[in-house]
Design a protein around this motif. Sequence first.
Motif, PDB file in Angstrom:
ATOM      1  N   SER A  73     -20.498  18.728  20.215  1.00 56.02           N
ATOM      2  CA  SER A  73     -19.039  17.928  20.087  1.00 56.02           C
ATOM      3  C   SER A  73     -19.186  17.389  18.514  1.00 56.02           C
ATOM      4  O   SER A  73     -19.801  16.144  18.517  1.00 56.02           O
ATOM      5  CB  SER A  73     -18.091  17.216  20.829  1.00 56.02           C
ATOM      6  N   LEU A 127     -16.774  14.351  17.506  1.00 59.47           N
ATOM      7  CA  LEU A 127     -15.361  13.383  17.516  1.00 59.47           C
ATOM      8  C   LEU A 127     -14.556  13.088  16.421  1.00 59.47           C
ATOM      9  O   LEU A 127     -13.736  12.428  16.409  1.00 59.47           O
ATOM     10  CB  LEU A 127     -16.263  12.234  18.942  1.00 59.47           C
ATOM     11  N   TRP A 162     -14.012  12.537  24.290  1.00 59.07           N
ATOM     12  CA  TRP A 162     -14.560  13.773  24.544  1.00 59.07           C
ATOM     13  C   TRP A 162     -13.898  14.620  25.695  1.00 59.07           C
ATOM     14  O   TRP A 162     -14.406  14.330  26.726  1.00 59.07           O
ATOM     15  CB  TRP A 162     -15.821  13.392  24.441  1.00 59.07           C
ATOM     16  N   ALA A 217     -14.831  17.316  27.598  1.00 62.13           N
ATOM     17  CA  ALA A 217     -15.930  18.007  28.585  1.00 62.13           C
ATOM     18  C   ALA A 217     -15.971  19.235  29.279  1.00 62.13           C
ATOM     19  O   ALA A 217     -16.748  20.002  29.882  1.00 62.13           O
ATOM     20  CB  ALA A 217     -17.378  17.754  28.857  1.00 62.13           C
TER      21      ALA A 217
END
Length: 455
Positions: free
Chosen positions: A410, A412, A426, A428
């Motif tokens: 990812s 960010l 995040w 997830a």
Amino acid sequence: GLVEPDDSQEIVLTFDSRGISAGVELEGELEIQHNAAGDEIVLPVSLRILGDEDVELTVSLFEGWNLISLNVSPDRDMYADEDDPGPDILLMTDQLRIDDNHHHITVMKDQEGNFYLPSFGFNGIEYWNLLQSYRIKVDEDVEALWSGRRIPFDRNIPLTEGWNYIAYFPQYDINADAPEFRPLISVIDNVLLGKDNWGGFMLPAFNFSNMNPWRETQGYLVKVDQDVTLNYPPDENDERLAYWIDPHAESTLPLRTDNNMCLLITEVVGSGARPRDVITAYNNNGIAVGMGTVDESGRCGLAIWGNDSYADDKFGLTEGDTFELQLSRASVEAEYSLTPEQFYAGANVNYKRDGLLVLSVRSQIAEPTAFYLNEGYPNPFNSVIQISYGVPNSSSISLKVFDLSGREVSMLKEGHIEAGHYKAVWDAQMAASGVYIARLTSFDQVLTQKIILLR
């Protein structure tokens, strides 16, 4: 009451019919006649109901929670029985039924806590009280249409001590700004708190309001300190009316639920707050549960949203949950922690349904002295983690999440930022359980933190 007419007199009476005022005009002359005993009165007159012709009212319901009311008295076909005190809930909402097994309404409830659950075939609301408003949760954006006669804008609305879900009768908007608080001007000395569906509220004791203009089809929550009677004021063509909130433009705001508390920040001590700065409340998982904009006087009002009582997933706060406050500058992408300075109502920063918290806060806006990356919170986590970091000087940075094989999972944050403290979240939910690495890079500096996702 007793009327002692002259030999010829025209009389106009008013009466309540199912809680709604109606005008009745006696057409003709009152002719007084007496029998031999002198006690007989003959009134050769006819009755005519006064009022507007039938009108149609369209009510927009937005996906999620709505607080609505009607300013028309529905037609007779909406009554289950001739003697019922109000329209029938099932008949009124049948237009929102999809088929025998599906309904756009998830739940509908009144101020007493009675509710209608179409999916379970249960209705605990005796009738639609036109003096009240109702909370309705729908599964998508829909419209409902009701027809009937207009309810007079100044119809008496009895309010009982405590919270009331009230209807709004005028066809025109009324500005809700302080210090006039015009929608509630007739009872303002007894108003403790007023709220709308979007989290706006008025707080007369602190001369504060961040509410949009009141308008037809909307309902409102009002808390009073004793039994009083509300009458809405006449139209004054107020040129200061603000724009109404478009719910579709609120995608960045916290998710509305069926309950909240009101938070008023009177002052940001330290650096102070600037108009258009944003103050956000976060729960312990880094999810926004409230958001408000600082006004010209440096104050900020925001609704802190509680968990949805009728949802399987937890969206907001539960009773007693704590939350954190962050200030975002309008000019930079940075957030600064706010800590309580002085309490004026309430004693701690935790959630209480329909509660009130008034306090000043102190900002922690000092720029970081070093490049840093904090361990995520919470860690381990099961779906969402909040990662804090900071840079002492203006620089280009990247903040990414990698798995243990070095594969990027990812992105960010990437780009140029000013010196300051920052926070990234995040989500997830699509990632597998395991150990991950958060890595912050700026020029030749690299910082890492291990984070653990557990399902």
